[in-house]
Design a protein around this motif. Sequence first.
Motif, mmCIF file in Angstrom:
data_model
loop_
_atom_site.group_PDB
_atom_site.id
_atom_site.type_symbol
_atom_site.label_atom_id
_atom_site.label_comp_id
_atom_site.label_asym_id
_atom_site.label_seq_id
_atom_site.Cartn_x
_atom_site.Cartn_y
_atom_site.Cartn_z
ATOM 1 N N ILE A 291 0.787 -1.236 0.000
ATOM 2 C CA ILE A 291 0.000 0.000 0.000
ATOM 3 C C ILE A 291 0.823 1.293 0.000
ATOM 4 O O ILE A 291 0.494 2.239 -0.706
ATOM 5 C CB ILE A 291 -0.949 0.025 1.231
ATOM 6 C CG1 ILE A 291 -1.837 -1.214 1.215
ATOM 7 C CG2 ILE A 291 -1.796 1.292 1.238
ATOM 8 C CD1 ILE A 291 -2.783 -1.310 2.397
ATOM 9 N N CYS A 292 1.862 1.349 0.787
ATOM 10 C CA CYS A 292 2.502 2.641 1.066
ATOM 11 C C CYS A 292 3.645 2.975 0.114
ATOM 12 O O CYS A 292 3.951 4.154 -0.115
ATOM 13 C CB CYS A 292 3.058 2.670 2.488
ATOM 14 S SG CYS A 292 2.019 1.842 3.692
ATOM 15 N N CYS B 3 3.794 5.750 -2.800
ATOM 16 C CA CYS B 3 4.017 7.166 -2.505
ATOM 17 C C CYS B 3 5.287 7.387 -1.679
ATOM 18 O O CYS B 3 6.054 8.298 -1.934
ATOM 19 C CB CYS B 3 2.832 7.752 -1.738
ATOM 20 S SG CYS B 3 1.368 7.919 -2.767
ATOM 21 N N HIS B 4 5.474 6.545 -0.646
ATOM 22 C CA HIS B 4 6.573 6.810 0.285
ATOM 23 C C HIS B 4 7.919 6.242 -0.167
ATOM 24 O O HIS B 4 8.953 6.578 0.405
ATOM 25 C CB HIS B 4 6.209 6.310 1.685
ATOM 26 C CG HIS B 4 5.180 7.166 2.344
ATOM 27 N ND1 HIS B 4 5.468 8.369 2.941
ATOM 28 C CD2 HIS B 4 3.837 7.014 2.452
ATOM 29 C CE1 HIS B 4 4.363 8.919 3.414
ATOM 30 N NE2 HIS B 4 3.345 8.122 3.122
ATOM 31 N N PRO C 216 1.072 18.392 -0.153
ATOM 32 C CA PRO C 216 2.466 18.282 0.275
ATOM 33 C C PRO C 216 3.066 16.946 -0.142
ATOM 34 O O PRO C 216 2.346 16.023 -0.483
ATOM 35 C CB PRO C 216 2.354 18.373 1.798
ATOM 36 C CG PRO C 216 0.987 17.891 2.116
ATOM 37 C CD PRO C 216 0.141 18.335 0.982
ATOM 38 N N LYS C 217 4.367 16.869 -0.063
ATOM 39 C CA LYS C 217 5.067 15.638 -0.439
ATOM 40 C C LYS C 217 4.840 14.565 0.629
ATOM 41 O O LYS C 217 4.654 14.886 1.794
ATOM 42 C CB LYS C 217 6.568 15.921 -0.512
ATOM 43 C CG LYS C 217 6.970 16.777 -1.679
ATOM 44 C CD LYS C 217 8.447 16.559 -1.965
ATOM 45 C CE LYS C 217 8.939 17.315 -3.178
ATOM 46 N NZ LYS C 217 7.951 17.797 -4.110
ATOM 47 N N PRO C 218 4.865 13.288 0.199
ATOM 48 C CA PRO C 218 4.733 12.219 1.195
ATOM 49 C C PRO C 218 5.860 12.327 2.233
ATOM 50 O O PRO C 218 6.966 12.716 1.902
ATOM 51 C CB PRO C 218 4.879 10.950 0.359
ATOM 52 C CG PRO C 218 4.536 11.358 -1.030
ATOM 53 C CD PRO C 218 4.990 12.776 -1.167
ATOM 54 N N LYS D 105 12.464 14.609 11.511
ATOM 55 C CA LYS D 105 11.127 15.165 11.725
ATOM 56 C C LYS D 105 10.117 14.042 11.977
ATOM 57 O O LYS D 105 9.269 14.156 12.861
ATOM 58 C CB LYS D 105 10.729 15.975 10.485
ATOM 59 C CG LYS D 105 9.382 16.636 10.567
ATOM 60 C CD LYS D 105 9.094 17.435 9.299
ATOM 61 C CE LYS D 105 7.613 17.710 9.165
ATOM 62 N NZ LYS D 105 6.865 16.652 8.472
ATOM 63 N N VAL D 106 10.209 12.978 11.213
ATOM 64 C CA VAL D 106 9.281 11.856 11.394
ATOM 65 C C VAL D 106 9.734 10.976 12.556
ATOM 66 O O VAL D 106 8.951 10.633 13.442
ATOM 67 C CB VAL D 106 9.144 11.026 10.096
ATOM 68 C CG1 VAL D 106 8.349 9.748 10.351
ATOM 69 C CG2 VAL D 106 8.468 11.853 9.015
ATOM 70 N N GLN E 102 8.929 11.734 16.197
ATOM 71 C CA GLN E 102 7.555 11.602 16.680
ATOM 72 C C GLN E 102 7.409 10.289 17.454
ATOM 73 O O GLN E 102 8.133 9.333 17.221
ATOM 74 C CB GLN E 102 6.574 11.628 15.504
ATOM 75 C CG GLN E 102 6.586 12.972 14.779
ATOM 76 C CD GLN E 102 5.663 12.991 13.574
ATOM 77 O OE1 GLN E 102 4.527 12.561 13.624
ATOM 78 N NE2 GLN E 102 6.172 13.509 12.455
ATOM 79 N N LYS F 167 -1.430 9.394 12.744
ATOM 80 C CA LYS F 167 -1.397 9.973 11.396
ATOM 81 C C LYS F 167 -1.832 8.971 10.342
ATOM 82 O O LYS F 167 -2.581 9.313 9.430
ATOM 83 C CB LYS F 167 -0.009 10.530 11.077
ATOM 84 C CG LYS F 167 0.261 11.832 11.818
ATOM 85 C CD LYS F 167 1.540 12.500 11.362
ATOM 86 C CE LYS F 167 1.696 13.859 12.034
ATOM 87 N NZ LYS F 167 2.933 14.530 11.638
ATOM 88 N N ARG G 252 -4.344 12.528 5.846
ATOM 89 C CA ARG G 252 -4.582 13.928 5.490
ATOM 90 C C ARG G 252 -4.329 14.043 3.994
ATOM 91 O O ARG G 252 -3.299 13.579 3.533
ATOM 92 C CB ARG G 252 -3.650 14.864 6.280
ATOM 93 C CG ARG G 252 -3.933 16.341 5.992
ATOM 94 C CD ARG G 252 -3.226 17.268 6.962
ATOM 95 N NE ARG G 252 -1.943 17.716 6.462
ATOM 96 C CZ ARG G 252 -1.378 18.867 6.832
ATOM 97 N NH1 ARG G 252 -1.972 19.660 7.721
ATOM 98 N NH2 ARG G 252 -0.199 19.211 6.353
ATOM 99 N N PRO H 13 -3.184 14.617 0.394
ATOM 100 C CA PRO H 13 -3.649 13.534 -0.488
ATOM 101 C C PRO H 13 -3.495 12.125 0.088
ATOM 102 O O PRO H 13 -3.792 11.162 -0.608
ATOM 103 C CB PRO H 13 -2.767 13.702 -1.729
ATOM 104 C CG PRO H 13 -1.502 14.284 -1.210
ATOM 105 C CD PRO H 13 -1.884 15.158 -0.053
ATOM 106 N N MET H 14 -3.065 11.977 1.322
ATOM 107 C CA MET H 14 -2.976 10.615 1.871
ATOM 108 C C MET H 14 -4.313 10.217 2.486
ATOM 109 O O MET H 14 -4.942 10.997 3.200
ATOM 110 C CB MET H 14 -1.886 10.530 2.935
ATOM 111 C CG MET H 14 -1.770 9.119 3.510
ATOM 112 S SD MET H 14 -0.316 8.938 4.530
ATOM 113 C CE MET H 14 -1.022 8.246 6.000
ATOM 114 N N TYR I 14 -6.350 5.356 6.973
ATOM 115 C CA TYR I 14 -6.281 3.883 6.937
ATOM 116 C C TYR I 14 -7.055 3.251 8.088
ATOM 117 O O TYR I 14 -6.853 2.095 8.418
ATOM 118 C CB TYR I 14 -4.813 3.434 6.883
ATOM 119 C CG TYR I 14 -4.219 3.751 5.533
ATOM 120 C CD1 TYR I 14 -4.518 2.960 4.425
ATOM 121 C CD2 TYR I 14 -3.451 4.895 5.334
ATOM 122 C CE1 TYR I 14 -4.045 3.285 3.163
ATOM 123 C CE2 TYR I 14 -2.969 5.232 4.070
ATOM 124 C CZ TYR I 14 -3.277 4.416 2.996
ATOM 125 O OH TYR I 14 -2.820 4.747 1.743
#
Length: 133
Positions: free
Chosen positions: A56-57, A60-61, A77-79, A86-87, A90, A98, A103, A105-106, A109
Amino acid sequence: MKTILSIISVLIVTLISMRTDPIKEWKAPTEANNFINPFKGNTVAIAEGKKTYIQICIVCHGEKGKGDGIAGITLSPKPGNFTSPKVQAQTDGEIFWKMTEGRPPMASYKTILNETQRWQLVNYLRTFNTLKK
Ligand code: HEC
């Protein structure tokens, strides 16, 4: 007359583009920090997460989690880049929140993947962390 019209239309276009708000930073609510990762350090969960990620991911990622998948290149925004501080700074709960909410265009799930699958993904995303070790 023509010149005046074109000046006016340039002005209108400029004003419209100025009105577009900059994309706000995406922040999970603080209660997400309280979510407990049931699979912390579980290698089976990482392997399962990887399977879902590829299905699935990855489009994009990207394979390495850099947000450079073929379907992600043109998005705004970019994936997210999962190798970035930054990621990775978290909490597990914030990342889980998230992918649950999404959000544009994502997508969200929440219904596509069950909780177990989402936590497995959180653990897989941690393997992109280039800072630890
Ligand atoms: C259609 C392309 C697309 C797909 C498929 C996709 N994402 Fe995303 N993802 C994005 C975009 C775009 C963002 C950035 C959203 C933003 O910042 O508003 C994002 C952001 C994220 C973030 C937050 C990153 C940050 O900076 O905090 C996480 C976590 C995430 N995605 C996980 C996933 C997972 C896990 C999957 C697979 C289940 C997935 N995404 C599938 C496009 C996608």
